[in-house]
Design a protein around this motif. Structure first.
Motif, PDB file in Angstrom:
ATOM      1  N   PHE A  81      -9.343  -0.924  -1.026  1.00 59.16           N
ATOM      2  CA  PHE A  81      -8.953  -0.602   0.355  1.00 59.16           C
ATOM      3  C   PHE A  81     -11.111   0.576   0.628  1.00 59.16           C
ATOM      4  O   PHE A  81     -11.726  -0.242   0.750  1.00 59.16           O
ATOM      5  N   LYS A  82     -10.932   1.221  -0.003  1.00 56.61           N
ATOM      6  CA  LYS A  82     -12.053   2.589   0.222  1.00 56.61           C
ATOM      7  C   LYS A  82     -13.035   2.305   0.218  1.00 56.61           C
ATOM      8  O   LYS A  82     -14.169   1.938   0.283  1.00 56.61           O
ATOM      9  N   LYS A  83     -12.725   0.826  -0.708  1.00 57.86           N
ATOM     10  CA  LYS A  83     -13.988   0.660  -2.549  1.00 57.86           C
ATOM     11  C   LYS A  83     -14.818  -0.328  -1.142  1.00 57.86           C
ATOM     12  O   LYS A  83     -16.553  -0.377  -0.905  1.00 57.86           O
ATOM     13  N   LYS A  84     -14.401  -0.531  -0.633  1.00 54.05           N
ATOM     14  CA  LYS A  84     -14.785  -1.918  -0.192  1.00 54.05           C
ATOM     15  C   LYS A  84     -14.954  -1.495   1.546  1.00 54.05           C
ATOM     16  O   LYS A  84     -15.837  -1.915   2.232  1.00 54.05           O
ATOM     17  N   ASN A  85     -14.984  -0.772   2.187  1.00 51.57           N
ATOM     18  CA  ASN A  85     -14.913  -0.002   3.289  1.00 51.57           C
ATOM     19  C   ASN A  85     -16.342   0.994   3.296  1.00 51.57           C
ATOM     20  O   ASN A  85     -16.602   1.617   3.062  1.00 51.57           O
ATOM     21  N   GLU A  86     -16.334   1.638   4.920  1.00 49.66           N
ATOM     22  CA  GLU A  86     -17.440   2.540   4.502  1.00 49.66           C
ATOM     23  C   GLU A  86     -16.779   3.134   6.002  1.00 49.66           C
ATOM     24  O   GLU A  86     -15.981   2.086   6.993  1.00 49.66           O
ATOM     25  N   GLY A  87     -17.902   4.093   6.472  1.00 48.82           N
ATOM     26  CA  GLY A  87     -17.457   5.001   7.691  1.00 48.82           C
ATOM     27  C   GLY A  87     -16.056   5.567   8.009  1.00 48.82           C
ATOM     28  O   GLY A  87     -15.708   6.443   7.313  1.00 48.82           O
ATOM     29  N   ARG A  88     -15.591   5.819   8.251  1.00 46.82           N
ATOM     30  CA  ARG A  88     -14.815   6.345   9.771  1.00 46.82           C
ATOM     31  C   ARG A  88     -13.144   5.002   8.745  1.00 46.82           C
ATOM     32  O   ARG A  88     -12.070   6.196   8.856  1.00 46.82           O
ATOM     33  N   LEU A  89     -13.456   4.226   8.091  1.00 54.22           N
ATOM     34  CA  LEU A  89     -12.662   4.205   7.642  1.00 54.22           C
ATOM     35  C   LEU A  89     -12.023   4.517   6.018  1.00 54.22           C
ATOM     36  O   LEU A  89     -10.663   4.180   5.451  1.00 54.22           O
ATOM     37  N   LEU A  90     -12.962   5.513   5.469  1.00 55.46           N
ATOM     38  CA  LEU A  90     -12.594   6.608   4.580  1.00 55.46           C
ATOM     39  C   LEU A  90     -11.551   7.242   4.649  1.00 55.46           C
ATOM     40  O   LEU A  90     -11.101   8.087   4.289  1.00 55.46           O
ATOM     41  N   THR A  91     -11.727   8.062   6.310  1.00 58.06           N
ATOM     42  CA  THR A  91     -10.643   9.058   5.829  1.00 58.06           C
ATOM     43  C   THR A  91      -8.967   8.275   6.231  1.00 58.06           C
ATOM     44  O   THR A  91      -8.724   7.802   6.575  1.00 58.06           O
ATOM     45  N   PRO A  92      -8.761   9.617   5.283  1.00 52.44           N
ATOM     46  CA  PRO A  92      -7.301   9.056   5.145  1.00 52.44           C
ATOM     47  C   PRO A  92      -6.363   8.789   6.169  1.00 52.44           C
ATOM     48  O   PRO A  92      -4.618   8.161   5.954  1.00 52.44           O
ATOM     49  N   CYS A  93      -6.081   9.327   7.433  1.00 51.63           N
ATOM     50  CA  CYS A  93      -5.576   8.173   8.274  1.00 51.63           C
ATOM     51  C   CYS A  93      -5.427   7.370   8.658  1.00 51.63           C
ATOM     52  O   CYS A  93      -4.424   6.973   8.929  1.00 51.63           O
ATOM     53  N   TYR A  94      -6.507   6.250   7.560  1.00 53.19           N
ATOM     54  CA  TYR A  94      -6.953   4.899   8.136  1.00 53.19           C
ATOM     55  C   TYR A  94      -5.982   4.398   6.670  1.00 53.19           C
ATOM     56  O   TYR A  94      -5.226   3.724   6.994  1.00 53.19           O
ATOM     57  N   TRP A  95      -5.543   5.105   5.522  1.00 50.82           N
ATOM     58  CA  TRP A  95      -5.192   4.720   4.402  1.00 50.82           C
ATOM     59  C   TRP A  95      -4.648   4.710   3.509  1.00 50.82           C
ATOM     60  O   TRP A  95      -3.843   4.306   2.503  1.00 50.82           O
ATOM     61  N   SER A  96      -4.088   6.333   3.703  1.00 44.80           N
ATOM     62  CA  SER A  96      -3.271   6.570   2.846  1.00 44.80           C
ATOM     63  C   SER A  96      -1.535   7.070   3.710  1.00 44.80           C
ATOM     64  O   SER A  96      -0.893   8.001   2.978  1.00 44.80           O
ATOM     65  N   GLY A  97      -1.501   6.660   4.757  1.00 44.12           N
ATOM     66  CA  GLY A  97      -0.064   7.181   5.741  1.00 44.12           C
ATOM     67  C   GLY A  97       0.827   6.199   4.962  1.00 44.12           C
ATOM     68  O   GLY A  97       2.158   6.438   5.284  1.00 44.12           O
ATOM     69  N   SER A  98       0.475   4.743   4.237  1.00 41.67           N
ATOM     70  CA  SER A  98       2.143   3.813   3.332  1.00 41.67           C
ATOM     71  C   SER A  98       2.019   4.807   2.154  1.00 41.67           C
ATOM     72  O   SER A  98       0.609   5.013   1.552  1.00 41.67           O
ATOM     73  N   ILE A  99       3.275   5.315   1.999  1.00 42.43           N
ATOM     74  CA  ILE A  99       3.378   5.449   0.938  1.00 42.43           C
ATOM     75  C   ILE A  99       5.649   5.066   0.510  1.00 42.43           C
ATOM     76  O   ILE A  99       5.891   3.992   0.978  1.00 42.43           O
ATOM     77  N   LEU A 100       5.572   4.853  -0.913  1.00 42.24           N
ATOM     78  CA  LEU A 100       6.761   4.499  -1.658  1.00 42.24           C
ATOM     79  C   LEU A 100       7.408   5.231  -2.411  1.00 42.24           C
ATOM     80  O   LEU A 100       7.195   6.512  -2.981  1.00 42.24           O
ATOM     81  N   MET A 101       9.024   5.038  -1.891  1.00 45.37           N
ATOM     82  CA  MET A 101       9.902   5.924  -1.910  1.00 45.37           C
ATOM     83  C   MET A 101      10.904   5.016  -3.239  1.00 45.37           C
ATOM     84  O   MET A 101      11.207   3.334  -3.460  1.00 45.37           O
ATOM     85  N   GLY A 102      11.399   5.793  -4.066  1.00 44.50           N
ATOM     86  CA  GLY A 102      12.908   5.242  -4.660  1.00 44.50           C
ATOM     87  C   GLY A 102      11.898   4.667  -6.459  1.00 44.50           C
ATOM     88  O   GLY A 102      10.549   5.265  -6.604  1.00 44.50           O
ATOM     89  N   ASN A 103      11.833   3.324  -7.185  1.00 40.51           N
ATOM     90  CA  ASN A 103      12.120   3.041  -7.962  1.00 40.51           C
ATOM     91  C   ASN A 103      10.154   2.345  -8.094  1.00 40.51           C
ATOM     92  O   ASN A 103      10.105   1.562  -7.112  1.00 40.51           O
ATOM     93  N   ILE A 104       9.732   2.776  -9.132  1.00 34.38           N
ATOM     94  CA  ILE A 104       8.210   2.172  -9.081  1.00 34.38           C
ATOM     95  C   ILE A 104       8.154   0.885 -10.308  1.00 34.38           C
ATOM     96  O   ILE A 104       6.855   0.536 -10.453  1.00 34.38           O
ATOM     97  N   ALA A 105       9.380   0.260 -10.709  1.00 37.90           N
ATOM     98  CA  ALA A 105       9.628  -0.541 -12.545  1.00 37.90           C
ATOM     99  C   ALA A 105       7.850  -2.676 -11.125  1.00 37.90           C
ATOM    100  O   ALA A 105       9.290  -2.426  -9.695  1.00 37.90           O
ATOM    101  N   PRO A 106       7.725  -2.755 -12.037  1.00 38.17           N
ATOM    102  CA  PRO A 106       7.243  -4.180 -11.274  1.00 38.17           C
ATOM    103  C   PRO A 106       8.777  -5.130 -10.766  1.00 38.17           C
ATOM    104  O   PRO A 106       9.702  -4.782 -12.042  1.00 38.17           O
ATOM    105  N   ILE A 107       8.091  -5.863 -10.203  1.00 39.56           N
ATOM    106  CA  ILE A 107       9.072  -6.368  -9.657  1.00 39.56           C
ATOM    107  C   ILE A 107       8.313  -7.931 -10.484  1.00 39.56           C
ATOM    108  O   ILE A 107       7.915  -8.750 -10.551  1.00 39.56           O
TER     109      ILE A 107
END
Length: 138
Positions: A81-107
């Protein structure tokens, strides 16, 4: 309730942001899903932008489909996402809000490619047998 799922995706705003409940402790919607025995939860910590969130989720789903562990799938989605975008979209508030909790194993996703092949073979054999039976009756 016991959902017992491999991954719950809570993309609404602040679904992972805890609040204090009197007589309880810090709890969020994500915690509720965790108590319901979800293997892992993708959640957001703050009010997220709908457009950027959907772009990151599409990349995440594609990475999951390609067999990556959930944590790497999310990390790579954010990097792409960061590589495809520029400007204000590179600000962490746009891309870093999602997090993963729990098991990280592939599905392990089921492949419908093999199902299509087997179904095609069975249908072909059935047609050939039907034709042979009809010819024999004549």
């Amino acid at each position: 309730m016991n959902f017992n799922s491999n991954l719950a995706i809570l993309t609404g705003c602040e679904t992972g942001k805890p609040v204090f409940q009197t007589g309880e402790y810090m709890i969020s919607l994500a915690h509720t899903f965790n108590f319901a025995r979800n293997g892992s939860i993708l959640t957001s910590l703050w009010k997220i932008d709908e457009k950027t969130s959907s772009e990151i989720l599409k990349l995440f789903y594609n990475n999951i489909k390609n067999g990556l562990p959930k944590d790497k799938a999310l990390h790579l989605a954010k990097l792409i996402f960061k590589k495809k975008n520029e400007g204000r979209l590179l600000t962490p508030c746009y891309w870093s809000g999602s997090i993963l909790m729990g098991n990280i194993a592939p599905i392990a996703l089921n492949s419908y490619k093999n199902l299509f092949i087997y179904t095609s073979i069975i249908v072909s054999i059935s047609l050939i047998l039907s034709i042979l039976i009809l010819k024999r009756k004549k």
